[in-house]
Design an enzyme around this catalytic site. Structure first.
Site, PDB file in Angstrom:
ATOM      1  N   ASN A   9       0.863  -1.186   0.000  1.00 61.76           N
ATOM      2  CA  ASN A   9       0.000   0.000   0.000  1.00 61.76           C
ATOM      3  C   ASN A   9       0.899   1.235   0.000  1.00 61.76           C
ATOM      4  OD1 ASN A   9      -1.803   2.041   0.496  1.00 61.76           O
ATOM      5  ND2 ASN A   9      -2.339   1.375   2.570  1.00 61.76           N
ATOM      6  N   TRP A  10       0.986   1.883  -1.157  1.00 61.17           N
ATOM      7  CA  TRP A  10       1.911   3.019  -1.287  1.00 61.17           C
ATOM      8  C   TRP A  10       1.357   4.287  -0.641  1.00 61.17           C
ATOM      9  CZ3 TRP A  10       3.885   2.692  -7.114  1.00 61.17           C
ATOM     10  CH2 TRP A  10       4.520   1.460  -7.297  1.00 61.17           C
ATOM     11  N   LYS A  11       0.115   4.277  -0.261  1.00 60.07           N
ATOM     12  CA  LYS A  11      -0.543   5.457   0.334  1.00 60.07           C
ATOM     13  C   LYS A  11      -0.308   6.688  -0.547  1.00 60.07           C
ATOM     14  CE  LYS A  11      -0.070   3.323   4.807  1.00 60.07           C
ATOM     15  NZ  LYS A  11      -0.062   3.480   6.245  1.00 60.07           N
ATOM     16  N   HIS A  98      -9.387   0.585   5.260  1.00 61.38           N
ATOM     17  CA  HIS A  98      -8.112   0.871   5.937  1.00 61.38           C
ATOM     18  C   HIS A  98      -8.383   1.816   7.106  1.00 61.38           C
ATOM     19  CE1 HIS A  98      -4.063   2.295   6.704  1.00 61.38           C
ATOM     20  NE2 HIS A  98      -3.619   1.251   6.022  1.00 61.38           N
ATOM     21  N   GLU A 100      -6.909   4.323   8.144  1.00 61.19           N
ATOM     22  CA  GLU A 100      -6.758   5.755   7.837  1.00 61.19           C
ATOM     23  C   GLU A 100      -8.022   6.302   7.173  1.00 61.19           C
ATOM     24  OE1 GLU A 100      -3.058   5.385   5.720  1.00 61.19           O
ATOM     25  OE2 GLU A 100      -2.047   4.850   7.587  1.00 61.19           O
ATOM     26  N   GLU A 170      -4.982  -5.450  10.650  1.00 60.98           N
ATOM     27  CA  GLU A 170      -3.986  -4.396  10.850  1.00 60.98           C
ATOM     28  C   GLU A 170      -4.244  -3.697  12.184  1.00 60.98           C
ATOM     29  OE1 GLU A 170      -2.234  -3.062   6.844  1.00 60.98           O
ATOM     30  OE2 GLU A 170      -3.980  -1.830   7.262  1.00 60.98           O
ATOM     31  N   GLY A 176       2.682   1.871  10.873  1.00 66.60           N
ATOM     32  CA  GLY A 176       3.612   2.982  10.730  1.00 66.60           C
ATOM     33  C   GLY A 176       4.342   3.344  12.011  1.00 66.60           C
ATOM     34  N   SER A 216       3.765  -2.470  10.375  1.00 68.29           N
ATOM     35  CA  SER A 216       5.227  -2.473  10.566  1.00 68.29           C
ATOM     36  C   SER A 216       5.871  -3.808  10.203  1.00 68.29           C
ATOM     37  CB  SER A 216       5.590  -2.059  11.997  1.00 68.29           C
ATOM     38  OG  SER A 216       5.160  -0.728  12.238  1.00 68.29           O
ATOM     39  N   GLY A 237       2.917  -1.311   4.322  1.00 69.77           N
ATOM     40  CA  GLY A 237       2.913   0.121   4.049  1.00 69.77           C
ATOM     41  C   GLY A 237       4.321   0.608   3.753  1.00 69.77           C
ATOM     42  N   GLY A 238       4.976   1.155   4.772  1.00 70.72           N
ATOM     43  CA  GLY A 238       6.289   1.788   4.595  1.00 70.72           C
ATOM     44  C   GLY A 238       7.293   0.952   3.820  1.00 70.72           C
TER      45      GLY A 238
HETATM   46  C1  PEP Z   1      -0.643  -0.048   6.307  1.00 71.35           C
HETATM   47  O1  PEP Z   1      -0.862   1.147   6.442  1.00 71.35           O
HETATM   48  O2  PEP Z   1      -1.464  -0.781   5.696  1.00 71.35           O
HETATM   49  C2  PEP Z   1       0.557  -0.593   6.902  1.00 71.35           C
HETATM   50  C3  PEP Z   1       0.602  -1.863   7.176  1.00 71.35           C
HETATM   51  O3  PEP Z   1       1.584   0.307   7.142  1.00 71.35           O
HETATM   52  P1  PEP Z   1       3.040  -0.017   7.743  1.00 71.35           P
HETATM   53  O4  PEP Z   1       3.532  -1.283   7.085  1.00 71.35           O
HETATM   54  O5  PEP Z   1       3.865   1.171   7.370  1.00 71.35           O
HETATM   55  O6  PEP Z   1       2.879  -0.187   9.208  1.00 71.35           O
END
Ligand code: PEP
Length: 253
Positions: A9-11, A98, A100, A170, A176, A216, A237-238
């Protein structure tokens, strides 16, 4: 048959040029280094979908996802993008629910249900996200919290519709933050999710549903997380913004 999936997920990151470079690097690494038993998904921002999709077309392991979809089919909904539009540019998966979007865009359970229906009607596979905030875990209410999220959005789907759904657990406190759920915490929640799904749908559909872990996840912890019996991959994510890290996570199965 349960699919093993790693989705990035590049956000709201990257320019168009950077997005094309990133997906080319991932595509090349996946071709060279990954065996055929994993579905790799990238979810770039809306304006980059078509360009990114073109670069992954020749690679059977690579798939394209959107980060959001409108619950509406068409019409006066400024700024929204329909499932039909996504389908027309080659989108195969869409992230729905998600944390967010739940938090910053106030998407409630009914809206998420409508988004699930809209995606499924177009043959797009939803990746339905659930997960508890820290205070719910600290109060030992995390199972009930996640169970309610599942029930409130998924339980109105038919068995046939649910067959198309991927679930991502999640925990919000892990997104994050660099603080990952332990493999034991992930496994017990994934097993709980599967059990809840088997109450809402037929047992075979629940057994075959891919349940991804997100929060993470990185090349250092993916192997242990993915080795759990009910963890069928990750939503990243990251670490999905770095081709080397993302590919190493894919190779962690
Ligand atoms: C996400 O936002 O779906 C996610 C898993 O982010 P991160 O891997 O950065 O925690």
């Amino acid at each position: 048959m349960r699919k093993r999936i790693v989705a990035g997920n590049w956000k709201m990151n990257k320019t168009y040029e950077e997005a094309l470079s990133l997906v080319s690097e991932i595509d090349n690494m996946v071709k060279d280094e990954v065996n055929g038993d994993v579905t790799v998904i990238v979810a770039p921002p809306f304006p980059f979908l078509q360009g990114v999709g073109k670069l992954t077309q020749g690679n059977d392991l690579m798939h394209l996802a959107a980060q959001n979809v409108s619950e509406h089919e068409s019409g006066a909904f400024t700024g929204e993008v329909s499932a039909g539009m996504l389908k027309s540019v080659g989108v195969q998966y869409v992230i729905i629910g998600h944390s967010e979007r739940r938090m910053y865009h106030h998407e409630d359970a009914q809206t998420l249900y409508k988004k699930l229906k809209a995606a499924i009607a177009q043959g797009i596979t939803p990746i339905f996200c659930c997960g508890e905030p820290l205070d719910e875990r600290d109060a030992d209410r995390h199972f009930d919290y996640v169970g309610k999220q599942l029930h409130d959005s998924l339980s109105y789907l038919s068995n046939e519709e649910f067959d198309k759904v991927v679930v991502a657990y999640e925990p919000i406190w892990a997104i994050g933050t660099g603080r990952t759920a332990s493999s034991q915490q992930a496994q017990e929640m994934h097993a709980y999710i599967r059990e809840q799904l088997s109450r809402m749908f037929d047992a075979e559909a629940a057994f075959n549903c891919s349940i991804l872990y997100g929060g993470s996840c990185n090349p250092g912890n993916a192997k242990e997380l993915f080795s759990q019996p009910d963890v069928d991959g990750g939503l990243i994510g990251g670490a999905s913004l770095k081709s080397r890290d993302f590919t190493d996570i894919i190779k962690s199965f």
